[in-house]
Design a protein around this motif. Structure first.
Motif, short mmCIF file in Angstrom:
data_model
loop_
_atom_site.label_atom_id
_atom_site.label_comp_id
_atom_site.label_asym_id
_atom_site.label_seq_id
_atom_site.Cartn_x
_atom_site.Cartn_y
_atom_site.Cartn_z
N HIS A 15 38.56 39.87 47.15
CA HIS A 15 37.68 40.98 47.49
C HIS A 15 37.92 42.11 46.50
O HIS A 15 39.06 42.46 46.22
CB HIS A 15 37.96 41.49 48.91
CG HIS A 15 37.48 40.57 49.98
ND1 HIS A 15 37.59 40.87 51.33
CD2 HIS A 15 36.88 39.35 49.93
CE1 HIS A 15 37.08 39.88 52.05
NE2 HIS A 15 36.65 38.95 51.22
N GLU A 16 36.85 42.69 45.99
CA GLU A 16 36.95 43.84 45.08
C GLU A 16 36.49 45.09 45.79
O GLU A 16 35.43 45.10 46.45
CB GLU A 16 36.10 43.61 43.83
CG GLU A 16 36.60 42.49 42.94
CD GLU A 16 35.82 42.40 41.65
OE1 GLU A 16 35.67 43.44 40.98
OE2 GLU A 16 35.34 41.30 41.33
N LYS A 31 32.85 39.69 46.46
CA LYS A 31 33.80 38.77 47.07
C LYS A 31 33.53 37.35 46.60
O LYS A 31 32.43 37.01 46.18
CB LYS A 31 33.72 38.84 48.59
CG LYS A 31 32.39 38.38 49.18
CD LYS A 31 32.42 38.44 50.70
CE LYS A 31 31.11 37.92 51.30
NZ LYS A 31 31.15 37.93 52.78
N ILE A 94 41.33 43.44 44.85
CA ILE A 94 41.37 44.03 43.51
C ILE A 94 40.82 45.45 43.57
O ILE A 94 39.69 45.67 44.01
CB ILE A 94 40.56 43.20 42.50
CG1 ILE A 94 41.12 41.78 42.40
CG2 ILE A 94 40.56 43.88 41.12
CD1 ILE A 94 40.33 40.88 41.46
N ASN A 95 41.62 46.40 43.16
CA ASN A 95 41.22 47.80 43.05
C ASN A 95 40.54 47.99 41.70
O ASN A 95 41.18 47.91 40.65
CB ASN A 95 42.46 48.69 43.18
CG ASN A 95 42.13 50.17 43.19
OD1 ASN A 95 41.18 50.61 42.55
ND2 ASN A 95 42.93 50.94 43.92
N GLN A 96 39.22 48.22 41.71
CA GLN A 96 38.49 48.31 40.45
C GLN A 96 38.91 49.50 39.61
O GLN A 96 38.86 49.44 38.38
CB GLN A 96 36.98 48.37 40.72
CG GLN A 96 36.38 47.06 41.22
CD GLN A 96 34.88 47.11 41.29
OE1 GLN A 96 34.26 48.18 41.28
NE2 GLN A 96 34.25 45.94 41.35
N LYS A 99 42.82 48.53 38.68
CA LYS A 99 43.02 47.12 38.32
C LYS A 99 44.25 46.52 39.03
O LYS A 99 44.68 45.42 38.69
CB LYS A 99 43.15 46.93 36.81
CG LYS A 99 41.96 47.43 36.01
CD LYS A 99 40.67 46.72 36.43
CE LYS A 99 39.48 47.20 35.62
NZ LYS A 99 38.21 46.56 36.08
N MET A 101 46.29 44.61 41.95
CA MET A 101 45.96 43.51 42.84
C MET A 101 46.93 43.49 44.01
O MET A 101 48.15 43.52 43.81
CB MET A 101 45.99 42.18 42.09
CG MET A 101 44.81 41.99 41.16
SD MET A 101 45.10 40.72 39.92
CE MET A 101 46.20 41.55 38.79
N GLU A 246 42.01 40.78 33.81
CA GLU A 246 41.16 40.98 34.97
C GLU A 246 41.89 40.62 36.27
O GLU A 246 41.80 41.33 37.26
CB GLU A 246 39.88 40.15 34.85
CG GLU A 246 38.91 40.65 33.80
CD GLU A 246 38.19 41.93 34.22
OE1 GLU A 246 38.30 42.32 35.39
OE2 GLU A 246 37.55 42.55 33.36
N ASN A 247 42.59 39.48 36.27
CA ASN A 247 43.26 39.01 37.49
C ASN A 247 44.34 38.02 37.09
O ASN A 247 44.04 36.95 36.57
CB ASN A 247 42.24 38.35 38.42
CG ASN A 247 42.85 37.92 39.75
OD1 ASN A 247 44.03 38.15 40.01
ND2 ASN A 247 42.04 37.30 40.59
N LYS A 287 38.19 37.10 36.63
CA LYS A 287 38.39 37.60 37.98
C LYS A 287 38.70 36.47 38.95
O LYS A 287 39.46 36.63 39.89
CB LYS A 287 37.17 38.38 38.46
CG LYS A 287 36.96 39.71 37.74
CD LYS A 287 35.73 40.43 38.27
CE LYS A 287 35.54 41.76 37.54
NZ LYS A 287 34.33 42.47 38.00
#
Length: 309
Positions: A15-16, A31, A94-96, A99, A101, A246-247, A287
């Motif tokens: 989930h972002e 998501k 994920i905190n946009q 960044k 997690m 990204e992730n 992501k």
């Protein structure tokens, strides 16, 4: 043939949010979900690179049915053991803005003795045609801490090369069975050798000790610092390429997937080590979890150097 085993399979959800505010309402902007667990992720990467894999593990309840459905939608080959209890859900937020997690990991089901015996029988059957076997992830409740060690002994008797990627007691017990490959990350290395602050020399000495016991490839994945490998021919340092992260969730699994894929093809160990780091880095660029593209891996290989130290 490569087989991966995920004893504690899960539905992986991502989930972002714009920014994660603890104690307040957070709106999900994007998501995604997929069948997951470390062995599943390893298999997904091997298939993306062009390999063939059978995925084993336990599935039960509605979550288990969903895991099977999601993996079938990806055309991944599965042979799961059905259990009475429900599989878990693992959520990555994920905190946009930052960044960062945040992972929320459920414990998962309790495995009954008769279910475990079915799994051991399945492992013996798989040993008839597997050449590499990957044991990844945490152990579910109800399974003894020596579970991986038991499987390693079974498979080694059949001449199968086993890779182990776990933590805690499962790692300590598994190492005693001397798998072909181990891949501890920084936290797992700390657990294994009992030191909280590690230098490169600490890793080298630990790797040499483990290799001399009989573990052919000792692989320390070090994130943005690359990786350190120890085998009977020497000690190798591999740099990590410059990427936009990204992730990082699943990067260790992608690392192991790239390593096993190349070794299973008979590649030189130095080439396999570079592919491991390239796959881990390619995962971190996305992501989604363990969704690497072979083209991206080959691009990153040009930026990777391996040095014998």
């Amino acid at each position: 043939m490569i087989t991966t085993l995920t004893l504690n399979a899960a539905i992986d959800k991502v989930h972002e949010v714009n920014s994660l505010m603890v104690g307040q309402t957070n709106r999900v902007l994007q998501k995604s979900q997929q069948g997951g667990g470390k062995g599943v992720n390893v298999a997904r990467v091997i298939v993306a690179l062009g390999g063939e894999v059978t995925i084993g593990g336990f599935v039960g309840g509605l979550n288990g049915s969903k895991i099977t459905e999601l993996l079938q939608d990806e055309n991944l080959q599965t042979e799961f053991i059905q259990i009475e209890e429900e599989n878990r859900i693992c959520l990555t937020i994920i905190n946009q803005q930052t960044k960062e997690m945040t992972e929320l990991l459920e414990v998962g089901p309790t495995i009954q003795e008769h279910e475990w015996q079915k799994m051991l029988n399945w492992v013996v059957k798989q040993a008839e045609h597997a050449t590499y076997f990957v044991l990844s992830g945490s152990l579910p409740k109800g399974v003894q801490k020596k579970a991986y060690a038991t499987i390693i002994h079974l498979l080694k008797e059949k001449g199968i090369r086993v890779a182990l990627d776990t933590s805690g007691d499962a790692l300590r017990q598994g190492v005693k069975a001397l798998p072909f490959i181990i891949k501890p990350n920084e936290d797992e290395i700390t657990q294994l050798i009992g030191k909280s602050v590690l230098t490169q020399e600490d890793l080298v000495q630990a790797g040499i000790k483990l290799q001399k016991l009989g573990i052919e490839h000792v692989c320390f994945s070090l994130g943005e610092q690359g990786a350190l490998f120890v085998n009977s021919l020497g000690i190798y340092k591999v740099n990590a390429p410059q990427i936009h992260v990204e992730n990082t969730v699943g990067s260790g699994d992608a690392f192991l997937g790239g390593l096993i894929y190349k070794l299973s093809l008979g590649a030189d160990h130095t080439e396999a080590y570079k592919w491991a780091v390239a796959c881990g880095s390619a995962n971190a660029e996305n992501k989604e979890i363990a969704r690497v593209q072979r083209e991206a891996v080959e691009r990153l290989l040009d930026e990777i150097q391996i040095t014998k130290i």
